[in-house]
Design a protein around this motif. Structure first.
Motif, PDB file in Angstrom:
ATOM      1  N   ASP A 181       0.783  -1.157   0.125  1.00  0.00           N
ATOM      2  CA  ASP A 181       0.063   0.084   0.003  1.00  0.00           C
ATOM      3  C   ASP A 181       0.874   1.235   0.159  1.00  0.00           C
ATOM      4  O   ASP A 181       0.686   2.175   0.852  1.00  0.00           O
ATOM      5  N   ILE A 182       1.934   1.276  -0.839  1.00  0.00           N
ATOM      6  CA  ILE A 182       2.890   2.396  -1.166  1.00  0.00           C
ATOM      7  C   ILE A 182       2.371   3.304  -2.132  1.00  0.00           C
ATOM      8  O   ILE A 182       1.645   2.750  -3.238  1.00  0.00           O
ATOM      9  N   PRO A 183       2.719   4.378  -2.408  1.00  0.00           N
ATOM     10  CA  PRO A 183       2.349   5.463  -3.389  1.00  0.00           C
ATOM     11  C   PRO A 183       2.988   4.590  -4.863  1.00  0.00           C
ATOM     12  O   PRO A 183       3.929   4.024  -4.810  1.00  0.00           O
ATOM     13  N   PHE A 184       2.133   4.657  -5.851  1.00  0.00           N
ATOM     14  CA  PHE A 184       2.549   4.019  -7.175  1.00  0.00           C
ATOM     15  C   PHE A 184       3.549   4.256  -7.610  1.00  0.00           C
ATOM     16  O   PHE A 184       4.350   3.659  -8.133  1.00  0.00           O
ATOM     17  N   ASP A 185       4.206   5.656  -7.733  1.00  0.00           N
ATOM     18  CA  ASP A 185       5.427   5.866  -8.159  1.00  0.00           C
ATOM     19  C   ASP A 185       6.613   5.276  -7.373  1.00  0.00           C
ATOM     20  O   ASP A 185       7.627   4.847  -8.102  1.00  0.00           O
ATOM     21  N   GLN A 186       6.494   5.145  -6.045  1.00  0.00           N
ATOM     22  CA  GLN A 186       7.517   4.090  -5.131  1.00  0.00           C
ATOM     23  C   GLN A 186       7.522   2.975  -5.509  1.00  0.00           C
ATOM     24  O   GLN A 186       8.578   2.237  -5.814  1.00  0.00           O
ATOM     25  N   LEU A 187       6.447   2.327  -5.741  1.00  0.00           N
ATOM     26  CA  LEU A 187       6.242   0.913  -6.256  1.00  0.00           C
ATOM     27  C   LEU A 187       7.217   0.845  -7.610  1.00  0.00           C
ATOM     28  O   LEU A 187       7.622  -0.148  -7.443  1.00  0.00           O
ATOM     29  N   CYS A 188       6.871   1.551  -8.528  1.00  0.00           N
ATOM     30  CA  CYS A 188       7.590   1.461  -9.803  1.00  0.00           C
ATOM     31  C   CYS A 188       8.899   1.646  -9.743  1.00  0.00           C
ATOM     32  O   CYS A 188       9.786   0.789 -10.411  1.00  0.00           O
ATOM     33  N   ASP A 189       9.431   2.655  -8.720  1.00  0.00           N
ATOM     34  CA  ASP A 189      10.828   2.731  -8.731  1.00  0.00           C
ATOM     35  C   ASP A 189      11.686   1.384  -7.875  1.00  0.00           C
ATOM     36  O   ASP A 189      12.595   0.941  -8.439  1.00  0.00           O
ATOM     37  N   LYS A 190      10.859   0.762  -7.015  1.00  0.00           N
ATOM     38  CA  LYS A 190      11.314  -0.264  -6.300  1.00  0.00           C
ATOM     39  C   LYS A 190      11.292  -1.467  -7.439  1.00  0.00           C
ATOM     40  O   LYS A 190      12.152  -2.354  -7.211  1.00  0.00           O
ATOM     41  N   LEU A 191      10.428  -1.501  -8.315  1.00  0.00           N
ATOM     42  CA  LEU A 191      10.205  -2.709  -9.242  1.00  0.00           C
ATOM     43  C   LEU A 191      11.511  -2.417 -10.177  1.00  0.00           C
ATOM     44  O   LEU A 191      12.381  -3.439 -10.499  1.00  0.00           O
ATOM     45  N   VAL A 192      11.900  -1.340 -10.653  1.00  0.00           N
ATOM     46  CA  VAL A 192      13.034  -1.005 -11.261  1.00  0.00           C
ATOM     47  C   VAL A 192      14.359  -1.542 -10.733  1.00  0.00           C
ATOM     48  O   VAL A 192      15.317  -2.106 -11.026  1.00  0.00           O
ATOM     49  N   SER A 193      14.264  -1.132  -9.347  1.00  0.00           N
ATOM     50  CA  SER A 193      15.701  -1.536  -8.797  1.00  0.00           C
ATOM     51  C   SER A 193      15.648  -3.242  -8.373  1.00  0.00           C
ATOM     52  O   SER A 193      16.892  -3.521  -8.616  1.00  0.00           O
ATOM     53  N   TYR A 194      14.515  -3.688  -8.429  1.00  0.00           N
ATOM     54  CA  TYR A 194      14.471  -5.094  -8.119  1.00  0.00           C
ATOM     55  C   TYR A 194      14.881  -5.814  -9.465  1.00  0.00           C
ATOM     56  O   TYR A 194      15.822  -6.944  -9.512  1.00  0.00           O
ATOM     57  N   ARG A 195      14.718  -5.278 -10.581  1.00  0.00           N
ATOM     58  CA  ARG A 195      15.041  -5.796 -11.833  1.00  0.00           C
ATOM     59  C   ARG A 195      16.458  -5.980 -11.953  1.00  0.00           C
ATOM     60  O   ARG A 195      17.139  -6.864 -12.365  1.00  0.00           O
ATOM     61  N   LYS A 196      17.272  -4.854 -11.396  1.00  0.00           N
ATOM     62  CA  LYS A 196      18.651  -5.111 -11.453  1.00  0.00           C
ATOM     63  C   LYS A 196      19.355  -6.287 -11.125  1.00  0.00           C
ATOM     64  O   LYS A 196      20.396  -6.777 -11.148  1.00  0.00           O
ATOM     65  N   ASN A 197      18.588  -6.850  -9.862  1.00  0.00           N
ATOM     66  CA  ASN A 197      19.241  -8.150  -9.148  1.00  0.00           C
ATOM     67  C   ASN A 197      18.721  -9.379  -9.774  1.00  0.00           C
ATOM     68  O   ASN A 197      18.768 -10.559  -9.221  1.00  0.00           O
ATOM     69  N   VAL A 198      17.997  -9.285 -10.825  1.00  0.00           N
ATOM     70  CA  VAL A 198      17.473 -10.629 -11.322  1.00  0.00           C
ATOM     71  C   VAL A 198      18.338 -11.295 -12.234  1.00  0.00           C
ATOM     72  O   VAL A 198      18.742 -10.307 -13.410  1.00  0.00           O
ATOM     73  N   ASN A 199      18.795 -12.103 -12.654  1.00  0.00           N
ATOM     74  CA  ASN A 199      19.759 -12.902 -13.484  1.00  0.00           C
ATOM     75  C   ASN A 199      19.162 -13.990 -14.417  1.00  0.00           C
ATOM     76  O   ASN A 199      18.201 -14.779 -13.540  1.00  0.00           O
ATOM     77  N   LEU A 200      19.802 -14.118 -15.522  1.00  0.00           N
ATOM     78  CA  LEU A 200      19.163 -15.243 -16.440  1.00  0.00           C
ATOM     79  C   LEU A 200      20.594 -15.885 -17.220  1.00  0.00           C
ATOM     80  O   LEU A 200      21.216 -15.216 -17.661  1.00  0.00           O
TER      81      LEU A 200
END
Length: 321
Positions: A181-200
């Motif tokens: 239940d955080i502001p949408f812009d914060q959610l988007c920023d956190k998701l972009v940060s999370y992407r940096k730590n995903v590996n394939l």
């Protein structure tokens, strides 16, 4: 009745009728609680996570509740005149057989902006996760759909820069963040940060379709075919890169396992997703070794759906973590 008691009785302030302090407090609490509930309900926004079908996710495979819903937007594969829609109805074994045993022309088609736009209903906010924009036009279609939406500020389109299980991991993180239940812009920023730590990391037996579709350098395919090697590849900045060159499938699987630890030394709190196309024997070995050597919370196995099978070909393995 004396004068004092009579006066108290008239004013309703006798010990029998006078409300006690705790009753007043309880009444006040109930009034505040009743007033607060509608406000809380108004604040609880609804989210919809939309993935294109390269995530290998279909309805029913992803958690949904009163806050978060999920939708899959399919890509399509064409083998000659036969179309295979990647919505769970495609006959993948038949498709692969036609690709291997016929000379029919093969192509793929990404969703149109309208197909994305049709799914942007029923929620307050929309999180769209697509296959790497360097591998498909799916991201561009999703972004055009965002610009056409009545509230584009409520739509976030994330270029995963990867595919398959990596997209599933990002979708799961979006689900988790939506419940904070955080502001949408914060959610988007956190998701972009999370992407940096995903590996394939992935191993393909053949690169034919990737080369035909211009999704990988011809040099990669030439090296793999000419020198009969099994490249260990990775996703890097949205592109497919060769990480190591190995001679045998067993050798490349061992190097894949080693590289998981090199890329991700701390696995606690993480999930590992193995996606494959008819590679059960390799998957059993890989899953066992990963569970024995590392500390992922879980190791999940997924069968590639139509699009990922088309690119990975028979025996293809994709590992996201």
């Amino acid at each position: 009745m004396n004068i004092k008691k009579e006066k108290l009785h008239r004013e309703g302030r006798t010990g029998q009728n006078r409300p006690t302090i705790w009753k007043k407090a309880k009444r006040t609490y109930n009034i505040l609680t009743m007033a607060k509930k509608p406000l809380e309900q108004e604040k609880r926004m609804k989210y919809k996570i939309i993935c294109d079908s390269s995530a290998n996710l279909l309805p029913g495979m992803f958690p949904e509740d009163d806050i978060v819903s999920f939708a899959n937007v399919p890509l399509s594969i064409f083998v000659g005149s036969k179309a295979y829609c990647d919505d769970g109805t495609a006959d993948v074994p038949e498709m692969m057989d036609r690709i291997i045993h016929t000379n029919d022309k093969t192509t793929t088609s990404c969703p149109s902006p309208n197909e994305y736009l049709k799914e942007m209903t029923g929620a307050d906010y929309y999180i769209v996760i697509t296959i790497s924009s360097k591998l498909s036009g799916s991201y561009n279609s999703a972004y055009l759909a965002k610009t056409s939406h009545e509230k584009p500020e409520n739509v976030f389109v994330l270029d995963s820069l990867l595919t398959a299980g990596a997209m599933e991991l990002m979708a799961e993180e979006a689900y988790r963040l939506a419940h904070q239940d955080i502001p949408f812009d914060q959610l988007c920023d956190k998701l972009v940060s999370y992407r940096k730590n995903v590996n394939l990391l992935f191993v393909l037996d053949k690169f034919d379709n990737l080369i035909k579709m211009g999704r990988v350098s011809k040099v990669v395919g030439f090296i793999a075919k000419k020198f009969k090697i099994k490249p260990l590849c990775c996703g890097e900045n949205g592109e497919i890169k060769i990480k190591e060159k190995v001679r045998t499938i067993q050798g490349v699987l061992k190097r894949l396992i080693v590289n998981i630890g090199l890329v991700c030394p701390d696995q606690k709190g993480r999930k590992c997703i193995i996606s494959h196309t008819n590679a059960e024997k390799s998957v059993d070995y890989l899953k066992g070794e990963i569970e024995k050597n590392y500390h992922f919370d879980s190791v999940i196995v997924r069968k590639n759906n139509a699009l990922c099978s088309f690119y990975a070909m028979q025996g293809g393995l994709i590992v996201a973590f």
